[in-house]
Design a protein around this motif. Structure first.
Motif, PDB file in Angstrom:
ATOM      1  N   SER A 140       6.916  -1.160 -14.726  1.00 42.51           N
ATOM      2  CA  SER A 140       7.255  -2.018 -13.413  1.00 42.51           C
ATOM      3  C   SER A 140       5.494  -2.643 -12.442  1.00 42.51           C
ATOM      4  CB  SER A 140       7.247  -0.572 -12.664  1.00 42.51           C
ATOM      5  OG  SER A 140       7.389  -0.817 -11.059  1.00 42.51           O
ATOM      6  N   ALA A 141       4.919  -2.174 -13.443  1.00 41.63           N
ATOM      7  CA  ALA A 141       3.367  -2.835 -12.660  1.00 41.63           C
ATOM      8  C   ALA A 141       3.380  -4.411 -13.087  1.00 41.63           C
ATOM      9  CB  ALA A 141       1.807  -1.649 -12.630  1.00 41.63           C
ATOM     10  N   MET A 142       4.028  -4.554 -14.376  1.00 39.26           N
ATOM     11  CA  MET A 142       3.901  -5.595 -16.028  1.00 39.26           C
ATOM     12  C   MET A 142       4.406  -6.513 -14.618  1.00 39.26           C
ATOM     13  SD  MET A 142       2.718  -4.427 -19.448  1.00 39.26           S
ATOM     14  CE  MET A 142       4.641  -3.816 -19.306  1.00 39.26           C
ATOM     15  N   GLN A 194       1.746  -7.306  -2.433  1.00 39.40           N
ATOM     16  CA  GLN A 194       2.352  -5.280  -0.916  1.00 39.40           C
ATOM     17  C   GLN A 194       2.505  -5.090  -2.890  1.00 39.40           C
ATOM     18  OE1 GLN A 194       0.320  -4.571   0.618  1.00 39.40           O
ATOM     19  NE2 GLN A 194       1.090  -2.197   0.199  1.00 39.40           N
ATOM     20  N   ALA A 195       4.007  -5.256  -3.069  1.00 39.69           N
ATOM     21  CA  ALA A 195       4.590  -4.184  -3.939  1.00 39.69           C
ATOM     22  C   ALA A 195       4.089  -4.889  -5.085  1.00 39.69           C
ATOM     23  CB  ALA A 195       6.362  -5.685  -3.924  1.00 39.69           C
ATOM     24  N   ALA A 196       3.527  -5.761  -5.651  1.00 40.39           N
ATOM     25  CA  ALA A 196       2.584  -5.429  -6.616  1.00 40.39           C
ATOM     26  C   ALA A 196       1.389  -4.349  -6.627  1.00 40.39           C
ATOM     27  CB  ALA A 196       1.722  -6.902  -7.425  1.00 40.39           C
ATOM     28  N   LEU A 197       0.762  -4.832  -5.389  1.00 43.01           N
ATOM     29  CA  LEU A 197       0.269  -3.605  -5.134  1.00 43.01           C
ATOM     30  C   LEU A 197       0.329  -1.868  -5.379  1.00 43.01           C
ATOM     31  CD1 LEU A 197      -2.676  -5.571  -2.343  1.00 43.01           C
ATOM     32  CD2 LEU A 197      -2.947  -5.036  -4.680  1.00 43.01           C
ATOM     33  N   VAL A 198       1.345  -1.741  -4.665  1.00 47.87           N
ATOM     34  CA  VAL A 198       1.609  -1.020  -4.977  1.00 47.87           C
ATOM     35  C   VAL A 198       2.729  -0.450  -6.079  1.00 47.87           C
ATOM     36  CG1 VAL A 198       4.254   1.069  -4.084  1.00 47.87           C
ATOM     37  CG2 VAL A 198       2.760  -0.757  -2.305  1.00 47.87           C
ATOM     38  N   ALA A 199       2.761  -1.335  -7.304  1.00 45.76           N
ATOM     39  CA  ALA A 199       2.909  -0.741  -8.636  1.00 45.76           C
ATOM     40  C   ALA A 199       1.815  -0.079  -9.196  1.00 45.76           C
ATOM     41  CB  ALA A 199       3.805  -1.782  -8.950  1.00 45.76           C
ATOM     42  N   LEU A 200       0.445  -1.088  -9.209  1.00 44.33           N
ATOM     43  CA  LEU A 200      -0.567  -1.019 -10.236  1.00 44.33           C
ATOM     44  C   LEU A 200      -0.928   0.285  -9.113  1.00 44.33           C
ATOM     45  CD1 LEU A 200      -1.834  -4.848  -9.036  1.00 44.33           C
ATOM     46  CD2 LEU A 200      -1.820  -3.516 -11.801  1.00 44.33           C
ATOM     47  N   ARG A 201      -1.601   0.412  -8.082  1.00 43.35           N
ATOM     48  CA  ARG A 201      -1.805   1.778  -8.006  1.00 43.35           C
ATOM     49  C   ARG A 201      -1.042   3.193  -8.450  1.00 43.35           C
ATOM     50  NH1 ARG A 201      -2.302  -0.553  -1.850  1.00 43.35           N
ATOM     51  NH2 ARG A 201      -4.315  -1.379  -1.951  1.00 43.35           N
TER      52      ARG A 201
END
Length: 318
Positions: A140-142, A194-201
């Motif tokens: 998901s983060a990728m 923001q969506a990527a930051l949530v997935a990365l965390r």
């Protein structure tokens, strides 16, 4: 021609490429068809094949192009003719190669394949019920970084967790930025949504817990890598391709998705919304804006589809 007929010359040439060059049967068949076409054109023009001049070839190229043959197809035919005339020159049958200065029409560059906005969002929002939480968080983060920041797959797998001692790139969660090392070893900074930051965390919370070999027990590079495989080693571009293809199929998309398709989608969707070609160029890391301009064609296609679907005169235009 020294008393040798055109069919004899062509037969000798085909024997030469079959025996001396050992061409495959398929290639030999294509050469034969190309030379049959040459004979037909020459007969219509009232000249012998060995008397053909460049202006004849240019006229035949124009005829083939106007008849719908692609630039690539014409280039292949010219290549076959050029080989024949090169051989004829070596045999002393002609003084100059009539095809040497003739070029095929430029083939239009294919448009990059990009997802529609709905499909891109569907892929980004998808949560796999098949994969375990570790794989789901990583994949998901990728996807979020590829689509949300327009990264190349090489830039994605080159990202490290921290900036310290990073020879590649790194992710700055607090600054909402990705520092990437692009083509030609050029560095650039791209925003992370923001969506990527949530997935990365979410991924970083699980990153060190899912491998069969602890991250600290593997190579130093893997210890720094943002995206790792099960054994703790840095993920490869090939692995990203495979995971993304699988994920797009699980998400129900019509066609399998590859990483560069998400980069194309990023560029196309940003351009559609902003109209700022220079900004898209900077975000993608293109050295020349001409490289970025291909997305204006994608943008026009989007506008044309909207027009065809909505305007009362669209059918009349067709």
């Amino acid at each position: 021609m020294s008393g040798s007929s055109t069919p004899d010359c062509i037969a000798r040439y085909l024997a030469h490429v079959r025996v001396d060059k050992r061409l495959a049967e398929r290639t030999l068949s294509l050469y034969t068809l190309d030379l049959e076409k040459l004979q037909s054109f020459a007969a219509q023009a009232g000249v012998d094949v060995l008397q053909v001049q460049p202006h004849h070839v240019r006229r035949w190229v124009a005829q083939m192009h106007s008849g719908g043959r692609s630039g690539r197809g014409i280039a292949l035919i010219l290549s076959g003719w050029r080989g024949f005339y090169t051989w004829a020159g070596h045999e002393g049958l002609i003084a100059a190669n009539p095809v040497s200065t003739v070029k095929a029409p430029k083939a239009p560059k294919p448009l990059p394949k990009a997802l529609g906005v709905d499909d891109a969002v569907q892929l980004a929002d998808f949560e796999s019920e098949v994969d375990d939480p570790w794989l789901e968080a990583r994949d998901s983060a990728m996807v979020e970084l590829l689509y949300g920041s327009g990264l190349r797959v090489g830039e994605l797998v080159g990202l490290d967790v921290h900036a310290s001692n990073s020879a590649k790139g790194w992710i700055d969660i607090e600054g909402a930025q990705a520092h990437v090392l692009g083509k030609g070893s050029k560095r650039r900074i791209v925003p992370v949504g923001q969506a990527a930051l949530v997935a990365l965390r979410r991924w970083l919370q699980l990153r060190g817990t899912g491998g069969s070999v602890p991250v600290h027990a593997t190579e130093q590079d893997a210890h720094a890598a943002l995206f790792t495989g099960r054994r703790g080693t840095r993920l490869t571009p090939q692995s990203v391709w495979q995971r993304l293809r699988r994920r797009s199929q699980l998400a129900g998309l019509a066609a399998p998705v590859h990483p560069h398709m998400l980069r194309h989608s990023f560029a196309s969707h940003v351009l559609q919304s902003s109209g700022d070609l220079r900004a898209v160029q900077e975000l993608l890391g293109h050295a020349n804006i001409s490289t970025t301009q291909v997305y204006t064609r994608l943008d026009f296609q989007h506008l044309a589809r909207a027009y065809d679907a909505a305007h009362p005169r669209a059918k009349a235009r067709k």
